[in-house]
Design a protein around this motif. Structure first.
Motif, PDB file in Angstrom:
ATOM      1  N   ALA A 259       0.832  -1.195   0.000  1.00  0.00           N
ATOM      2  CA  ALA A 259       0.000   0.000   0.000  1.00  0.00           C
ATOM      3  C   ALA A 259       0.871   1.250   0.000  1.00  0.00           C
ATOM      4  O   ALA A 259       1.719   1.426   0.872  1.00  0.00           O
ATOM      5  CB  ALA A 259      -0.928   0.011   1.210  1.00  0.00           C
ATOM      6  N   ARG A 260       0.652   2.094  -0.976  1.00  0.00           N
ATOM      7  CA  ARG A 260       1.338   3.387  -1.056  1.00  0.00           C
ATOM      8  C   ARG A 260       0.345   4.395  -1.617  1.00  0.00           C
ATOM      9  O   ARG A 260      -0.237   4.179  -2.688  1.00  0.00           O
ATOM     10  CB  ARG A 260       2.574   3.277  -1.950  1.00  0.00           C
ATOM     11  N   ASP A 261       0.109   5.472  -0.880  1.00  0.00           N
ATOM     12  CA  ASP A 261      -0.842   6.522  -1.290  1.00  0.00           C
ATOM     13  C   ASP A 261      -2.222   5.943  -1.596  1.00  0.00           C
ATOM     14  O   ASP A 261      -2.828   6.220  -2.639  1.00  0.00           O
ATOM     15  CB  ASP A 261      -0.310   7.288  -2.504  1.00  0.00           C
ATOM     16  N   VAL A 262      -2.720   5.149  -0.677  1.00  0.00           N
ATOM     17  CA  VAL A 262      -4.022   4.494  -0.831  1.00  0.00           C
ATOM     18  C   VAL A 262      -5.119   5.449  -0.368  1.00  0.00           C
ATOM     19  O   VAL A 262      -4.966   6.148   0.645  1.00  0.00           O
ATOM     20  CB  VAL A 262      -4.057   3.182  -0.021  1.00  0.00           C
ATOM     21  N   SER A 263      -6.230   5.454  -1.052  1.00  0.00           N
ATOM     22  CA  SER A 263      -7.369   6.260  -0.629  1.00  0.00           C
ATOM     23  C   SER A 263      -8.097   5.566   0.522  1.00  0.00           C
ATOM     24  O   SER A 263      -7.980   4.350   0.706  1.00  0.00           O
ATOM     25  CB  SER A 263      -8.341   6.468  -1.791  1.00  0.00           C
ATOM     26  N   VAL A 264      -8.865   6.330   1.282  1.00  0.00           N
ATOM     27  CA  VAL A 264      -9.667   5.745   2.363  1.00  0.00           C
ATOM     28  C   VAL A 264     -10.641   4.721   1.792  1.00  0.00           C
ATOM     29  O   VAL A 264     -10.844   3.646   2.364  1.00  0.00           O
ATOM     30  CB  VAL A 264     -10.420   6.850   3.133  1.00  0.00           C
ATOM     31  N   ALA A 265     -11.220   5.016   0.641  1.00  0.00           N
ATOM     32  CA  ALA A 265     -12.186   4.106   0.027  1.00  0.00           C
ATOM     33  C   ALA A 265     -11.575   2.758  -0.313  1.00  0.00           C
ATOM     34  O   ALA A 265     -12.265   1.733  -0.323  1.00  0.00           O
ATOM     35  CB  ALA A 265     -12.765   4.741  -1.235  1.00  0.00           C
ATOM     36  N   ASP A 266     -10.266   2.729  -0.561  1.00  0.00           N
ATOM     37  CA  ASP A 266      -9.575   1.485  -0.905  1.00  0.00           C
ATOM     38  C   ASP A 266      -8.846   0.867   0.291  1.00  0.00           C
ATOM     39  O   ASP A 266      -8.145  -0.139   0.139  1.00  0.00           O
ATOM     40  CB  ASP A 266      -8.562   1.728  -2.028  1.00  0.00           C
ATOM     41  N   GLY A 267      -9.001   1.455   1.479  1.00  0.00           N
ATOM     42  CA  GLY A 267      -8.244   0.983   2.638  1.00  0.00           C
ATOM     43  C   GLY A 267      -8.500  -0.469   2.982  1.00  0.00           C
ATOM     44  O   GLY A 267      -7.566  -1.262   3.173  1.00  0.00           O
ATOM     45  N   TRP A 268      -9.776  -0.859   3.076  1.00  0.00           N
ATOM     46  CA  TRP A 268     -10.089  -2.242   3.450  1.00  0.00           C
ATOM     47  C   TRP A 268      -9.552  -3.238   2.426  1.00  0.00           C
ATOM     48  O   TRP A 268      -9.210  -4.376   2.775  1.00  0.00           O
ATOM     49  CB  TRP A 268     -11.588  -2.433   3.610  1.00  0.00           C
ATOM     50  N   ALA A 269      -9.458  -2.835   1.162  1.00  0.00           N
ATOM     51  CA  ALA A 269      -8.983  -3.752   0.120  1.00  0.00           C
ATOM     52  C   ALA A 269      -7.523  -4.134   0.317  1.00  0.00           C
ATOM     53  O   ALA A 269      -7.055  -5.116  -0.282  1.00  0.00           O
ATOM     54  CB  ALA A 269      -9.175  -3.113  -1.254  1.00  0.00           C
ATOM     55  N   HIS A 270      -6.798  -3.390   1.140  1.00  0.00           N
ATOM     56  CA  HIS A 270      -5.391  -3.690   1.401  1.00  0.00           C
ATOM     57  C   HIS A 270      -5.187  -4.420   2.719  1.00  0.00           C
ATOM     58  O   HIS A 270      -4.051  -4.632   3.139  1.00  0.00           O
ATOM     59  CB  HIS A 270      -4.574  -2.394   1.375  1.00  0.00           C
TER      60      HIS A 270
ATOM     61  N   SER B  26      -4.849   4.448   4.820  1.00  0.00           N
ATOM     62  CA  SER B  26      -4.658   5.567   3.901  1.00  0.00           C
ATOM     63  C   SER B  26      -3.610   6.546   4.425  1.00  0.00           C
ATOM     64  O   SER B  26      -2.662   6.908   3.712  1.00  0.00           O
ATOM     65  CB  SER B  26      -5.986   6.289   3.674  1.00  0.00           C
ATOM     66  N   ARG B  27      -3.751   6.957   5.676  1.00  0.00           N
ATOM     67  CA  ARG B  27      -2.843   7.974   6.216  1.00  0.00           C
ATOM     68  C   ARG B  27      -1.424   7.442   6.356  1.00  0.00           C
ATOM     69  O   ARG B  27      -0.455   8.154   6.053  1.00  0.00           O
ATOM     70  CB  ARG B  27      -3.369   8.497   7.555  1.00  0.00           C
ATOM     71  N   LEU B  28      -1.268   6.209   6.836  1.00  0.00           N
ATOM     72  CA  LEU B  28       0.069   5.635   6.952  1.00  0.00           C
ATOM     73  C   LEU B  28       0.725   5.521   5.583  1.00  0.00           C
ATOM     74  O   LEU B  28       1.920   5.794   5.421  1.00  0.00           O
ATOM     75  CB  LEU B  28       0.008   4.272   7.633  1.00  0.00           C
ATOM     76  N   SER B  29      -0.056   5.107   4.586  1.00  0.00           N
ATOM     77  CA  SER B  29       0.511   4.873   3.259  1.00  0.00           C
ATOM     78  C   SER B  29       0.901   6.167   2.544  1.00  0.00           C
ATOM     79  O   SER B  29       1.587   6.123   1.519  1.00  0.00           O
ATOM     80  CB  SER B  29      -0.476   4.081   2.391  1.00  0.00           C
ATOM     81  N   ARG B  30       0.498   7.304   3.067  1.00  0.00           N
ATOM     82  CA  ARG B  30       0.955   8.575   2.501  1.00  0.00           C
ATOM     83  C   ARG B  30       2.408   8.854   2.862  1.00  0.00           C
ATOM     84  O   ARG B  30       3.113   9.578   2.147  1.00  0.00           O
ATOM     85  CB  ARG B  30       0.096   9.726   3.008  1.00  0.00           C
ATOM     86  N   SER B  31       2.850   8.297   4.002  1.00  0.00           N
ATOM     87  CA  SER B  31       4.209   8.560   4.484  1.00  0.00           C
ATOM     88  C   SER B  31       5.160   7.400   4.255  1.00  0.00           C
ATOM     89  O   SER B  31       6.354   7.607   4.017  1.00  0.00           O
ATOM     90  CB  SER B  31       4.166   8.883   5.990  1.00  0.00           C
ATOM     91  N   VAL B  32       4.656   6.176   4.379  1.00  0.00           N
ATOM     92  CA  VAL B  32       5.504   4.990   4.260  1.00  0.00           C
ATOM     93  C   VAL B  32       4.829   4.011   3.309  1.00  0.00           C
ATOM     94  O   VAL B  32       3.649   4.149   2.971  1.00  0.00           O
ATOM     95  CB  VAL B  32       5.735   4.310   5.626  1.00  0.00           C
ATOM     96  N   THR B  33       5.581   3.013   2.895  1.00  0.00           N
ATOM     97  CA  THR B  33       5.018   1.920   2.116  1.00  0.00           C
ATOM     98  C   THR B  33       4.638   0.794   3.068  1.00  0.00           C
ATOM     99  O   THR B  33       5.491   0.281   3.804  1.00  0.00           O
ATOM    100  CB  THR B  33       6.028   1.403   1.076  1.00  0.00           C
ATOM    101  N   LEU B  34       3.374   0.437   3.096  1.00  0.00           N
ATOM    102  CA  LEU B  34       2.905  -0.675   3.899  1.00  0.00           C
ATOM    103  C   LEU B  34       3.158  -1.965   3.119  1.00  0.00           C
ATOM    104  O   LEU B  34       2.849  -2.062   1.930  1.00  0.00           O
ATOM    105  CB  LEU B  34       1.422  -0.533   4.224  1.00  0.00           C
ATOM    106  N   LEU B  35       3.688  -2.972   3.804  1.00  0.00           N
ATOM    107  CA  LEU B  35       4.098  -4.213   3.171  1.00  0.00           C
ATOM    108  C   LEU B  35       3.177  -5.356   3.575  1.00  0.00           C
ATOM    109  O   LEU B  35       2.641  -5.369   4.696  1.00  0.00           O
ATOM    110  CB  LEU B  35       5.536  -4.545   3.570  1.00  0.00           C
TER     111      LEU B  35
END
Length: 285
Positions: free
Chosen positions: A132-143, A223-232
């Motif tokens: 997850a990188r720069d994910v929208s809130v609407a797409d949060g659960w999908a990750h 969403s907010r975390l993925s704006r700063s870091v890449t979630l793995l």
């Protein structure tokens, strides 16, 4: 779907017991529980149609469903009433710290206290299933691969030492991040945004709230975390604890050796741990 670590091996739980993934998949997926997140979409598709002989298991056979997360994020003051009991304003952005992966342990057994000011903190834990990188809130659960139960055990003396204080060391002693008993995919839940979370100590309720009181929901945090870091894939996000912690009492109340700590989240299961006295250098401090 429920995914677990059973006797150290990746398993899918069925009404009949635990289905060993490496055996049932003919080696397509290995026995290491962490490898389920390398391509979680493919793993989930296979697990949805998997068959084979399931074996019975005991609670003591279960390990952490994510034994070696690449990254562990934790969120402070993420329940409205917990912020109030702490005497602090409700945050306008997530307060992020880390629990180091060496603190991860399973849903049962003994946890050694680090001193006489260790506090309990029930937490909903989200497990990342897709990069997850720069994910929208609407797409949060999908990750999110799924959810599990967690405790953010906290040595308040160590957490608040220094000026300014830091959180991570006081929250990362061995065993201070128990998770389990398994990972549950969100399709198993009527409403993954509204789950009851409970902590008891020796049968006495210490925390009893609902995740609908979260300031920042799971998809918002992704969403907010993925704006700063890449979630793995395989990362953990401890989403915060509700009101009822020991530090918020007058006088403060902390865990003691011999007590039994039980942690339950609606639809996700329960953990049970016995607290042990400090040993070694900590016992002599």
């Amino acid at each position: 779907m429920r995914i677990a670590t059973v006797r150290g091996r990746l398993a899918v739980l069925t009404p009949d017991g635990a289905l060993d993934v490496a055996t049932a998949s003919g080696g397509r997926f290995g026995p290491d529980p962490q490898t389920a997140f390398a391509d979680f979409d493919a793993f989930r598709a296979w697990a949805g149609t998997a068959g084979g002989a399931a074996e019975p298991f005991a609670p003591e056979d279960l390990g952490p469903p994510v034994p070696r997360p690449p990254q562990v994020f934790a969120i402070g003051l993420n329940y409205v009433r917990h912020a109030h009991e702490s005497g602090l304003p409700v945050p306008t952005q997530p307060l992020v710290f880390t629990k180091f992966p060496s603190s991860i342990t399973g849903p049962t057994g003994e946890i050694e206290l680090s001193g006489d000011t260790v506090d309990w903190e029930v937490e909903l834990v989200a497990v990342i299933g897709r990069r997850a990188r720069d994910v929208s809130v609407a797409d949060g659960w999908a990750h999110v691969a799924g959810l599990t139960v967690g405790q953010d055990l906290s040595d308040r003396t160590l957490q608040n030492a220094g000026s300014p204080p830091q959180f991570s060391l006081g929250k990362s002693c061995p065993g201070f991040a128990p998770i389990g008993p398994w990972l549950t995919t969100t399709d198993e839940l009527a409403d993954p945004d509204d789950l009851r979370v409970v902590t008891t100590v020796d049968g006495e309720t210490r925390q009893d709230s609902r995740t609908s009181d979260l300031v920042f929901s799971v998809p918002e945090l992704v969403s907010r975390l993925s704006r700063s870091v890449t979630l793995l894939p395989g990362d953990l996000v401890f989403t915060g604890t509700p009101e009822g912690v020991g530090l918020g009492r007058t006088p403060p109340l902390y865990l003691r050796a011999g007590e039994v700590l039980e942690t339950t989240i609606e639809g996700l299961g329960s953990m049970r741990h016995t607290l042990a006295a400090p040993t070694g250098e900590r016992a002599r401090a």
